[in-house]
Design an enzyme around this catalytic site. Structure first.
Site, short mmCIF file in Angstrom:
data_model
loop_
_atom_site.label_atom_id
_atom_site.label_comp_id
_atom_site.label_asym_id
_atom_site.label_seq_id
_atom_site.Cartn_x
_atom_site.Cartn_y
_atom_site.Cartn_z
N CYS A 1 1.38 4.25 -2.17
CA CYS A 1 0.84 4.80 -3.41
C CYS A 1 -0.03 3.72 -4.06
O CYS A 1 0.11 2.54 -3.74
CB CYS A 1 1.92 5.19 -4.42
SG CYS A 1 3.10 6.43 -3.85
N ASN B 1 1.91 -1.42 -3.14
CA ASN B 1 3.21 -1.50 -2.49
C ASN B 1 3.50 -2.94 -2.08
O ASN B 1 2.97 -3.86 -2.69
CB ASN B 1 3.23 -0.55 -1.29
CG ASN B 1 2.74 0.84 -1.64
OD1 ASN B 1 1.62 1.19 -1.30
ND2 ASN B 1 3.54 1.62 -2.34
N ARG C 1 -5.82 -1.62 -0.68
CA ARG C 1 -5.91 -0.70 -1.81
C ARG C 1 -5.79 -1.46 -3.14
O ARG C 1 -6.43 -1.10 -4.13
CB ARG C 1 -4.83 0.38 -1.70
CG ARG C 1 -5.14 1.42 -0.63
CD ARG C 1 -4.08 2.51 -0.56
NE ARG C 1 -2.85 2.05 0.09
CZ ARG C 1 -1.71 1.82 -0.52
NH1 ARG C 1 -1.60 2.00 -1.84
NH2 ARG C 1 -0.65 1.41 0.15
N TYR D 1 6.58 2.93 -3.43
CA TYR D 1 7.37 2.39 -2.33
C TYR D 1 7.23 0.87 -2.26
O TYR D 1 6.14 0.32 -2.47
CB TYR D 1 6.91 3.03 -1.01
CG TYR D 1 8.04 3.66 -0.23
CD1 TYR D 1 8.88 4.60 -0.84
CD2 TYR D 1 8.25 3.36 1.11
CE1 TYR D 1 9.90 5.18 -0.12
CE2 TYR D 1 9.27 3.94 1.84
CZ TYR D 1 10.10 4.85 1.21
OH TYR D 1 11.12 5.43 1.92
#
Length: 327
Positions: free
Chosen positions: A2, A172, A225, A79
């Site tokens: 995520c 994460n 990310r 997560y």
């Protein structure tokens, strides 16, 4: 996996996230009213003074992956594989929670980040399976409130730790400190083009627009990310109104949204962005965008909803939607 960001303007402080997962979570917008009674898997029934709205699913009791409460505190779980660690038994005089129940406790009880800092010692997170998935979920959390603050909550040596978040982004594993240090590798990123440079008698010039972003990572790993979201959030044009802020937020999320089929897990299942959500902490409004449509659905926490006798679930339309012009 995520990605999450916060974005502040004069209108509000927004928390937004992608929910990337392989197992179909079937989360939907849910409002939990004030005085909701919740029974954790390991403890006594709790009564929550605050109502909230977020993305949830009923499994006996309701469980949430994110939300904002009536006091303007927003939280999302992400997560945290190979890093999360939990207690085997609760500490004295604490409320025992499974990892996936921490969000419910925060939304139902906590009004601000400052209060969370003062009360986080009241809970123990135990090594307890999620009943839907049959595993202990390795989680960490991003929290924002209407003051503009953003923090990360992670477990260190089985202890919940609150960390200031100066970049207002979280993804994460690895630990949050690692991601911050990793930004040192990307000091050359900039929205402006690089100037021409001379190598001996050769004058080298950029091929075209965008040379300042050369080296911006484009993959779907957590470090990539994180860097991409930090860059985009840092340089996005000022978003003065609520509409501009939300437009900017969803454009940033577009860059970390994972389509079905391009990111496969070891068991062959596809890890993809099942939904995106944003939370307006000053106005207690929830925005929800599921995978199957570009449409964004919104829900305002009102006194009527906060005083409803039971939680309320909302189904959203399925299918790709368009607005026809000239017909």
């Amino acid at each position: 996996m995520c990605t999450s960001i916060t974005l502040e303007n004069d209108h509000s402080n927004y928390l937004a996230r992608t929910m990337d997962f392989g197992f179909e979570l079937d989360g939907k917008p849910v409002v939990v009213p004030r005085q909701y009674t919740f029974t954790p898997q390991l403890g006594e029934t709790l009564t929550f003074p605050y109502g909230f709205v977020g993305t949830g699913r009923k499994l006996g009791a309701y469980l949430f992956a994110d939300g904002v409460n009536e006091k303007g505190l927003a939280i999302a779980e992400l997560y945290f594989p190979t890093e999360a660690s939990y207690l085997e038994a609760p500490l004295p005089e604490t409320t025992a929670l499974a990892p996936h129940e921490f969000i419910m406790w925060v939304l139902g009880n906590i009004s601000s980040i400052e209060e969370l800092k003062n009360r986080i010692h009241e809970v123990s997170i135990l090594n307890t399976e999620n009943q839907l998935l049959g595993v202990v979920l390795p989680l960490h959390f991003i929290v924002a409130d209407s003051s503009g603050q953003t923090v990360v909550v992670e477990t260190h040596d089985k202890t919940l730790t609150i960390k200031e978040n100066p970049v207002h982004v979280m993804t994460n594993s690895p630990r949050f400190e690692w991601h911050l240090q990793n930004l040192n590798n990307y000091l050359s990123l900039q929205p402006q083009n690089f100037p021409a440079k001379t190598f001996g008698k050769l004058s080298a010039v950029p091929f075209g627009q965008g040379s300042g972003t050369y080296g911006l990572p484009g993959g779907y790993t957590s470090p990539e990310r994180f860097v991409r979201a930090v860059y985009l959030r840092n340089y996005i044009i000022s978003t003065e109104t609520a509409d501009e802020a939300l437009t900017g937020i969803f454009h940033i999320l577009d860059n970390v949204t994972i389509p079905k089929g391009v990111n496969l897990k070891n068991d062959g299942s596809t890890d993809y962005t099942q939904y995106r959500a944003a939370f307006d902490t000053k106005n207690q409004r929830y925005y929800f965008n599921p995978y199957h449509t570009p449409e964004v659905f919104s829900l305002q926490l009102t006194e009527a909803l906060l005083n409803s006798p039971a939680p309320i679930e909302y189904d959203v339309p399925t299918g790709f939607t368009t607005t026809s012009l000239g017909e």
